[in-house]
Enzyme design. Sequence first.
Site, PDB file in Angstrom:
ATOM      1  N   GLY A   1      21.013 -36.637 -11.235  1.00  0.00           N
ATOM      2  CA  GLY A   1      21.077 -37.673 -12.262  1.00  0.00           C
ATOM      3  C   GLY A   1      20.182 -38.852 -11.931  1.00  0.00           C
ATOM      4  N   TYR A   2      18.923 -38.704 -12.234  1.00  0.00           N
ATOM      5  CA  TYR A   2      17.961 -39.775 -11.995  1.00  0.00           C
ATOM      6  C   TYR A   2      17.525 -40.413 -13.327  1.00  0.00           C
ATOM      7  CZ  TYR A   2      16.801 -38.919  -6.993  1.00  0.00           C
ATOM      8  OH  TYR A   2      16.808 -38.812  -5.628  1.00  0.00           O
TER       9      TYR A   2
ATOM     10  N   GLU B   1      11.565 -32.868  -3.356  1.00  0.00           N
ATOM     11  CA  GLU B   1      11.485 -32.251  -4.675  1.00  0.00           C
ATOM     12  C   GLU B   1      10.024 -31.915  -4.995  1.00  0.00           C
ATOM     13  OE1 GLU B   1      13.097 -34.667  -7.785  1.00  0.00           O
ATOM     14  OE2 GLU B   1      12.744 -33.141  -9.318  1.00  0.00           O
TER      15      GLU B   1
END
Lengths: 379, 387
Positions: free
Chosen positions: B132-133, B248
Amino acid sequence: MPLYLNEDQAMLADTVTGFLADEGSIKKQLRHYRDMNCKDGFGHALWKQFAEMGLTGMLAAEADGGLGMGHVEAGVVLKEIGRNLTPSPFLTTSVMGVTALSEASADLKGRYLPGVIAGDAVLAVAIDEGAKHRPERIAARAERSGNGFRLSGRKDFVVQGASADAIIVAARTSGSDSDADGITLFAVPRDAAGVGHNSVRLVDSAMASHVTFDNVELDGSAVIGEVDGGRALLNKVLAAGRLGAAAEQTGVASGAFDITTAYLKTRKQFGQLIGEFQALQHRAAHLYSEIEIADATVMKAQQLLDAGSEKAELMVAVAKAKAGKAASLAVREGVQMHGGVGMTDEFDIGLYMKRDRALAEFLGDQYYHAQKVAELSGY
Amino acid sequence: MTDLEAFRQEIRAWLEENCPPEMREPVRDDDDVCWGGRNFTFKNAAQKLWLDRCVAKGYTVPDWPKAYGGAGMTPAEAKIWREEMVRINARPPLSSFGIWMLGPALLKFGTEEQKVHYLGQIARGEIRWCQGYSEPGSGSDLVSLQTFGEDKGDHWVVNGQKIWTSYANKADWIFCLVRTDKTNKYQGISFLLFDMTSPGVTTKPIKLISGSSPFCETFFDNVKVPKDQIVGQLNRGWDVAKYLLGHEREMISATGGADRAGSLGATLGRNGALEDPVLRAQVALFDVDALAFTAMSEKFMDEVKVGKGHPAFPNLMKYAGTELNKARHELLMSAGGSTALEWESEETDGGALPRAWLRTKANSIEGGTSEVMLNVVSKRILELPGA
Ligand SMILES: Cc1cc2nc3c(=O)[nH]c(=O)nc-3n(C[C@H](O)[C@H](O)[C@H](O)COP(=O)(O)OP(=O)(O)OC[C@H]3O[C@@H](n4cnc5c(N)ncnc54)[C@H](O)[C@@H]3O)c2cc1C
Ligand SMILES: Cc1cc2nc3c(=O)[nH]c(=O)nc-3n(C[C@H](O)[C@H](O)[C@H](O)COP(=O)(O)OP(=O)(O)OC[C@H]3O[C@@H](n4cnc5c(N)ncnc54)[C@H](O)[C@@H]3O)c2cc1C
């Protein structure tokens, strides 16, 4: 083997970087010899210094008086040659010539290697016949004659041909022009009768010859390796030369990139440094990425070639193509980002563009090598 | 035989014995991926068997410490593990945001209890995580995020909205960036972990151009998050977030490597498309870039292992790798011709090719866009001037 220089190689890189940034600089070498219209296109004094540092014979076997090093090490030297645009016979002599002589008779080695290692002699390599690199087709012919051969034909783009003590020539001794077999390599001495040079200055100020061989009499001892069985050795010489040229191109790319980014950090327009404009930042960052990738590719190919891997041939083709792409982009962006001054002879960036053009053609351009990648991948 | 060679023999023998044949087939689509989690249904028995066997040995996360569910492999051993997996085309036993993103962040910033608890769950494939960015108003400019966590003593009450939350509707837990101090932009964000079944969490799938709905709008309405579910210090979540983004980007960049599929032209050669000489030439030029990038990836991994290389380098890798992958799929589409247009036929595996092509367009957006990557490279590596 990890893909970065080991300790010994990093030490060599340190030494060579300092040495060439100073003694091999654009001002001391390229501009100096160009402006005096030097007929050789390079300085013999620097060649002698290469010898004193042990660089001239780095690829020669220790038994032959060399250092027995590999392509990673030769690449370290070539990268700095590229970065400083140093005119030098290193690639044709110490990389390609020495690779060819590695399979020569003791007699032939004795004739040329000591001079090369001492920095007194220079070698040239004659492969191309025509404006584009097409070594699959070799028409220059050596017919048997008595104990030796009689060589006739024409070779192009023989870099430093006129100043070489010997020219290593790939000639056909049997079969037809496009046969893979039937090739023999010869070491043709400078003073052989019937050798004609039409020596021309190239865009990067190097000298190259169109060489004609008119019934040149060679005795059997001029043969390198096996008669008719020279294709494998030729391929070995080509791989060494192509990878060397690719390494030099990564140096050209880095050199061009460094002076360009330095310029972006000093030139002001519209009241700000031009390096603040995102339009230029993104192009510079993309270019940097391409150069880094080319660097990694060249080193991977060098390691594979040194290890005798069967994957080396493919990776050498990838390396020459990728280094060609990256260096071409570097010099084009370099000139453009310099604006008007990029077009002047006073600024060095244009010199990078010229050297890159010559290296791009040398032993096959990116299109030739992309085609090779396709072939080797089976399509 | 050196220790590493012996290790390779050992891994090779173990894989030979334990990797089921079905798990040596290429992954065709998302359905073939083992994501784990509370609600995961295994596609077949082989998928479960492969996961169970790897979990027992710590091979789902080979380079994590044994105490946290890994196999404790050294970097050199982990490289051998990967090479041996590739050699037999073995599928990863488990894929998850927990392994790629949260795990590395916890290893660096987590408390001992957090490591034992959360890393163990990740390694065993028990909990599936989502990220949840992004928020509607905060994409590239992530640090402007507004989702707020109000301090209520022993817990926070979180309100706000996230968007593009991949697999939020399938995930069990979320790692979430939450503003805990409105007066400080960078040092006012905390990195919180919470259960997606907590009261007040809802998700709404978003349909993509590729037809699937792997991501969601995620809403938080007075969600209670206990205070021990913070990673790192209060208001210093941006440090954790950035560190995680590095991993990531590394992970996404790996999609560009040619090592999975080898030369593109070699795979296309069979369908006759390369009879067009201009297309063939484009493919050859692409293969030069792809094989070159493989070398770059190898060099990058080698340098990471010994701490060489610029810390901002993953941004470059992400940029180059994702742009390459997009180029690859453009060529696949051209080579496919009208077959590549079929969206729903059985012969085309339900339009796998055009769906994959469209999905790759997100590669240069998710995890930071290409433009943002170039900004970072020009500022941090090239040190070009300006804001
Ligand atoms: C062969 C030649 C002939 C010429 N003849 C004439 C002539 O007859 N009369 C005359 O007056 N002039 C002449 N010029 C000058 C020419 O107009 C300028 O070179 C040109 O306007 C660029 O300016 P500059 O060289 O100062 O480059 P700069 O403005 O310093 O540009 C350097 C780099 O920065 C980039 N850049 C600059 N500003 C921005 C921005 N805002 N955003 C993004 N990028 C930016 C440029 O595109 C360039 O890549 C000539 C130039 C050449 C090369
Ligand atoms: C498939 C997919 C999966 C995703 N999964 C998740 C997830 O699980 N969790 C999550 O939190 N997020 C996820 N995202 C969101 C992703 O991180 C954002 O989409 C991304 O950060 C870009 O933000 P944005 O979409 O708001 O675009 P914007 O930031 O609005 O960008 C629009 C355009 O402007 C450009 N731009 C923006 N700023 C600049 C600048 N400074 N300089 C130059 N150009 C600029 C961008 O490059 C882009 O081209 C996912 C996205 C996709 C596509």
